[in-house]
Design a protein around this motif. Structure first.
Motif, PDB file in Angstrom:
ATOM      1  N   THR A 162       0.849  -1.185   0.000  1.00 16.93           N
ATOM      2  CA  THR A 162       0.000   0.000   0.000  1.00 16.93           C
ATOM      3  C   THR A 162       0.891   1.243   0.000  1.00 16.93           C
ATOM      4  OG1 THR A 162      -0.098   0.171   2.414  1.00 16.93           O
ATOM      5  CG2 THR A 162      -1.771  -1.207   1.325  1.00 16.93           C
ATOM      6  N   ILE A 163       0.295   2.387  -0.289  1.00 15.37           N
ATOM      7  CA  ILE A 163       1.059   3.634  -0.307  1.00 15.37           C
ATOM      8  C   ILE A 163       1.627   3.929   1.074  1.00 15.37           C
ATOM      9  CG2 ILE A 163       0.939   6.101  -0.786  1.00 15.37           C
ATOM     10  CD1 ILE A 163       0.625   4.007  -3.196  1.00 15.37           C
ATOM     11  N   GLU A 164       0.874   3.634   2.106  1.00 15.94           N
ATOM     12  CA  GLU A 164       1.358   3.849   3.469  1.00 15.94           C
ATOM     13  C   GLU A 164       2.600   3.008   3.736  1.00 15.94           C
ATOM     14  OE1 GLU A 164      -0.156   3.205   8.097  1.00 15.94           O
ATOM     15  OE2 GLU A 164      -1.628   3.406   6.487  1.00 15.94           O
ATOM     16  N   GLU A 165       2.578   1.754   3.318  1.00 13.38           N
ATOM     17  CA  GLU A 165       3.724   0.870   3.535  1.00 13.38           C
ATOM     18  C   GLU A 165       4.943   1.338   2.740  1.00 13.38           C
ATOM     19  OE1 GLU A 165       1.321  -3.342   4.323  1.00 13.38           O
ATOM     20  OE2 GLU A 165       1.826  -2.717   2.268  1.00 13.38           O
ATOM     21  N   ILE A 166       4.705   1.826   1.520  1.00 16.11           N
ATOM     22  CA  ILE A 166       5.808   2.296   0.671  1.00 16.11           C
ATOM     23  C   ILE A 166       6.505   3.501   1.299  1.00 16.11           C
ATOM     24  CG2 ILE A 166       6.318   3.438  -1.531  1.00 16.11           C
ATOM     25  CD1 ILE A 166       4.158   1.609  -2.781  1.00 16.11           C
ATOM     26  N   ILE A 167       5.707   4.465   1.738  1.00 15.49           N
ATOM     27  CA  ILE A 167       6.286   5.692   2.304  1.00 15.49           C
ATOM     28  C   ILE A 167       6.925   5.419   3.666  1.00 15.49           C
ATOM     29  CG2 ILE A 167       5.772   8.048   3.067  1.00 15.49           C
ATOM     30  CD1 ILE A 167       3.530   8.123   1.009  1.00 15.49           C
ATOM     31  N   ALA A 168       6.377   4.433   4.408  1.00 17.21           N
ATOM     32  CA  ALA A 168       6.882   4.139   5.752  1.00 17.21           C
ATOM     33  C   ALA A 168       8.199   3.373   5.750  1.00 17.21           C
ATOM     34  CB  ALA A 168       5.840   3.337   6.530  1.00 17.21           C
ATOM     35  N   GLU A 169       8.605   2.828   4.607  1.00 17.67           N
ATOM     36  CA  GLU A 169       9.821   2.001   4.567  1.00 17.67           C
ATOM     37  C   GLU A 169      11.034   2.724   5.137  1.00 17.67           C
ATOM     38  OE1 GLU A 169      10.264  -1.317   1.288  1.00 17.67           O
ATOM     39  OE2 GLU A 169       9.733   0.586   0.352  1.00 17.67           O
ATOM     40  N   GLY A 170      11.216   3.984   4.752  1.00 20.81           N
ATOM     41  CA  GLY A 170      12.366   4.736   5.239  1.00 20.81           C
ATOM     42  C   GLY A 170      12.325   4.953   6.739  1.00 20.81           C
ATOM     43  N   LEU A 171      11.142   5.255   7.257  1.00 18.10           N
ATOM     44  CA  LEU A 171      10.998   5.466   8.694  1.00 18.10           C
ATOM     45  C   LEU A 171      11.338   4.197   9.467  1.00 18.10           C
ATOM     46  CD1 LEU A 171       7.623   7.453   8.688  1.00 18.10           C
ATOM     47  CD2 LEU A 171       9.914   8.393   9.098  1.00 18.10           C
ATOM     48  N   ILE A 172      10.848   3.059   8.980  1.00 19.16           N
ATOM     49  CA  ILE A 172      11.105   1.777   9.649  1.00 19.16           C
ATOM     50  C   ILE A 172      12.592   1.429   9.580  1.00 19.16           C
ATOM     51  CG2 ILE A 172      10.636  -0.707   9.563  1.00 19.16           C
ATOM     52  CD1 ILE A 172       7.795   0.055   8.552  1.00 19.16           C
ATOM     53  N   ALA A 173      13.192   1.677   8.420  1.00 17.16           N
ATOM     54  CA  ALA A 173      14.630   1.400   8.269  1.00 17.16           C
ATOM     55  C   ALA A 173      15.456   2.243   9.227  1.00 17.16           C
ATOM     56  CB  ALA A 173      15.060   1.661   6.831  1.00 17.16           C
ATOM     57  N   ARG A 174      14.958   3.431   9.561  1.00 22.86           N
ATOM     58  CA  ARG A 174      15.667   4.307  10.485  1.00 22.86           C
ATOM     59  C   ARG A 174      15.389   3.928  11.939  1.00 22.86           C
ATOM     60  NH1 ARG A 174      15.019  10.741   9.745  1.00 22.86           N
ATOM     61  NH2 ARG A 174      13.013  10.348  10.740  1.00 22.86           N
ATOM     62  N   GLY A 175      14.497   2.972  12.166  1.00 20.72           N
ATOM     63  CA  GLY A 175      14.212   2.504  13.518  1.00 20.72           C
ATOM     64  C   GLY A 175      12.958   3.080  14.133  1.00 20.72           C
ATOM     65  N   GLU A 176      12.195   3.853  13.348  1.00 21.77           N
ATOM     66  CA  GLU A 176      10.949   4.430  13.858  1.00 21.77           C
ATOM     67  C   GLU A 176       9.808   3.463  13.575  1.00 21.77           C
ATOM     68  OE1 GLU A 176      10.326   8.472  12.639  1.00 21.77           O
ATOM     69  OE2 GLU A 176      12.477   8.897  12.597  1.00 21.77           O
ATOM     70  N   LYS A 177       9.438   2.675  14.584  1.00 20.49           N
ATOM     71  CA  LYS A 177       8.483   1.589  14.373  1.00 20.49           C
ATOM     72  C   LYS A 177       7.147   1.797  15.085  1.00 20.49           C
ATOM     73  CE  LYS A 177      12.211  -1.688  13.542  1.00 20.49           C
ATOM     74  NZ  LYS A 177      12.870  -2.966  13.901  1.00 20.49           N
ATOM     75  N   ASN A 178       6.957   2.995  15.655  1.00 18.57           N
ATOM     76  CA  ASN A 178       5.662   3.311  16.261  1.00 18.57           C
ATOM     77  C   ASN A 178       4.661   3.600  15.143  1.00 18.57           C
ATOM     78  OD1 ASN A 178       3.440   4.898  17.379  1.00 18.57           O
ATOM     79  ND2 ASN A 178       4.647   4.946  19.275  1.00 18.57           N
ATOM     80  N   ARG A 179       3.698   2.696  14.960  1.00  9.80           N
ATOM     81  CA  ARG A 179       2.806   2.777  13.799  1.00  9.80           C
ATOM     82  C   ARG A 179       1.976   4.058  13.798  1.00  9.80           C
ATOM     83  NH1 ARG A 179      -2.009   1.406  11.437  1.00  9.80           N
ATOM     84  NH2 ARG A 179      -1.809   0.410   9.386  1.00  9.80           N
ATOM     85  N   GLU A 180       1.483   4.472  14.973  1.00  6.84           N
ATOM     86  CA  GLU A 180       0.644   5.672  15.035  1.00  6.84           C
ATOM     87  C   GLU A 180       1.433   6.927  14.669  1.00  6.84           C
ATOM     88  OE1 GLU A 180      -1.354   6.049  18.751  1.00  6.84           O
ATOM     89  OE2 GLU A 180      -2.557   4.223  18.496  1.00  6.84           O
ATOM     90  N   GLU A 181       2.650   7.038  15.194  1.00  5.42           N
ATOM     91  CA  GLU A 181       3.480   8.208  14.872  1.00  5.42           C
ATOM     92  C   GLU A 181       3.871   8.210  13.391  1.00  5.42           C
ATOM     93  OE1 GLU A 181       6.831   8.518  17.422  1.00  5.42           O
ATOM     94  OE2 GLU A 181       5.646   8.711  19.266  1.00  5.42           O
ATOM     95  N   ASN A 182       4.206   7.030  12.884  1.00  2.33           N
ATOM     96  CA  ASN A 182       4.557   6.935  11.465  1.00  2.33           C
ATOM     97  C   ASN A 182       3.376   7.298  10.579  1.00  2.33           C
ATOM     98  OD1 ASN A 182       7.100   6.127  12.181  1.00  2.33           O
ATOM     99  ND2 ASN A 182       6.862   3.992  11.542  1.00  2.33           N
ATOM    100  N   GLN A 183       2.212   6.846  10.982  1.00  3.47           N
ATOM    101  CA  GLN A 183       1.011   7.132  10.188  1.00  3.47           C
ATOM    102  C   GLN A 183       0.727   8.629  10.155  1.00  3.47           C
ATOM    103  OE1 GLN A 183      -3.008   5.683  11.521  1.00  3.47           O
ATOM    104  NE2 GLN A 183      -2.853   4.385   9.685  1.00  3.47           N
ATOM    105  N   LYS A 184       0.928   9.288  11.279  1.00  3.80           N
ATOM    106  CA  LYS A 184       0.722  10.735  11.334  1.00  3.80           C
ATOM    107  C   LYS A 184       1.682  11.451  10.379  1.00  3.80           C
ATOM    108  CE  LYS A 184       0.705  14.652  14.549  1.00  3.80           C
ATOM    109  NZ  LYS A 184       0.955  15.098  15.953  1.00  3.80           N
ATOM    110  N   LYS A 185       2.963  11.031  10.378  1.00  7.01           N
ATOM    111  CA  LYS A 185       3.954  11.632   9.482  1.00  7.01           C
ATOM    112  C   LYS A 185       3.598  11.367   8.017  1.00  7.01           C
ATOM    113  CE  LYS A 185       7.830  11.340  12.733  1.00  7.01           C
ATOM    114  NZ  LYS A 185       9.144  10.703  13.006  1.00  7.01           N
ATOM    115  N   ILE A 186       3.102  10.171   7.744  1.00  6.21           N
ATOM    116  CA  ILE A 186       2.740   9.805   6.370  1.00  6.21           C
ATOM    117  C   ILE A 186       1.578  10.665   5.882  1.00  6.21           C
ATOM    118  CG2 ILE A 186       1.742   7.968   4.943  1.00  6.21           C
ATOM    119  CD1 ILE A 186       3.394   6.004   6.762  1.00  6.21           C
TER     120      ILE A 186
END
Length: 312
Positions: free
Chosen positions: A111-135
């Motif tokens: 999904t688009i959310e998963e695509i954009i979140a890849e960089g955040l996860i690779a950097r160690g940011e794994k809080n889904r709610e915070e990542n979703q807000k940034k996305i």
């Protein structure tokens, strides 16, 4: 007045590709001794015909390719050496790339959310709610909505896919974005929208952009300085206005003469300038190098050509 800081320093970059072995071995010098600087908050345009090495430079700088030779530094840190986890993390945090094809560069199964979140996860940011807000914030910045986050790439137009690619690139707030012909695969009407979007993001986020393209009219509008490439070499670097007002290298003049004019009456009789390296240069007695013909205007030439260019 304080001098601008060079964000990216490239010194004698070489990228060769080899195929075959023995007598059938073939070496292609895609990039052969290129040097330039990119300064903070500027857009540096890189132009030239297809196959001249523009994309290879971008991919080498972000370490998709390992350089054959030369050094390049980002914020004073050497990023051209042996790839380590530490170096990979440094490059990921500080550099991003927007690719030419907005279709093939997005995973169709994500999904688009998963695509954009890849960089955040690779950097160690794994809080889904915070990542979703940034996305969601990033989607809004590139002209999309929260509802788009759960969709898949095939549900979007080419222009929308490129917006997604831009969102993926800038969500980590990189210092420099390498945009590799980001509008060449799009309709003309959509090209203007993407260019305006990049301009707005540059102003809002203070981005530094390396803009790779072959459309000279687009580069003129978008770039502060422009480098012109020919067969793996940089042949001219100047401020955008200076390059179009006073092109010096014969290849640059040839490129600019190929830009179509909007008036069909003048276009019909306009003379194009052809470029033949063998006829234009005589480098048997002296090898060319980059020389500053006028302030901030560099040309790849011999000493004799340099003296001639200064008189023009």
């Amino acid at each position: 007045m304080q001098e601008k800081q060079a964000l990216l320093e490239v010194d004698n970059l070489k990228m060769y590709f080899t195929s075959g072995i023995g007598k059938s071995k073939n070496v292609v010098k895609a990039v052969d001794g290129v040097s330039f600087n990119i300064y903070e908050s500027e857009t540096f345009g890189l132009v030239g015909e297809s196959g001249c090495g523009k994309t290879t430079i971008g991919r080498t700088l972000i370490r998709i390719y390992n350089p054959t030779g030369g050094k390049f530094k980002l914020k004073g840190e050497d990023i051209s050496g042996k790839m380590t986890n530490s170096l990979r993390g440094y490059i990921t945090r500080n550099m991003a790339m927007v690719f030419q094809d907005p279709i093939d560069t997005l995973n169709p199964r994500m999904t688009i959310e998963e695509i954009i979140a890849e960089g955040l996860i690779a950097r160690g940011e794994k809080n889904r709610e915070e990542n979703q807000k940034k996305i969601y914030e990033m989607l809004d910045k590139v002209g999309l909505t929260e509802e788009h986050a759960t969709r898949y790439p095939h549900e979007f137009s080419g222009g929308q896919r490129q917006r997604i690619g831009i969102a993926r690139a800038i969500i980590l707030n990189p210092n420099i974005v390498i945009a590799d012909e980001p509008v060449s695969a799009l309709d003309v009407s959509i090209q203007a929208q993407i260019i305006n979007l990049l301009n707005d993001l540059k102003s809002d986020l203070g981005l530094t952009i390396m803009f790779i393209a072959h459309d000279l009219s687009v580069v003129k509008y978008f770039s502060d300085r422009i480098g012109v490439m020919y067969y793996g070499k940089l042949v001219e670097i100047a401020r955008s206005d200076d390059l179009y007002r006073n092109p010096i290298h014969p290849y640059t003049r040839s490129l600019l003469s190929a830009i179509p004019q909007p008036n069909p009456l003048t276009e019909k009789y306009r003379t194009r300038i052809s470029y033949d390296p063998k006829a234009s240069h005589d480098y048997n007695s002296e090898q060319p190098q980059m020389r500053e013909v006028e302030a901030g205007h560099f040309v790849y030439c011999s000493q004799a050509e340099f003296e001639q260019y200064q008189k023009q």
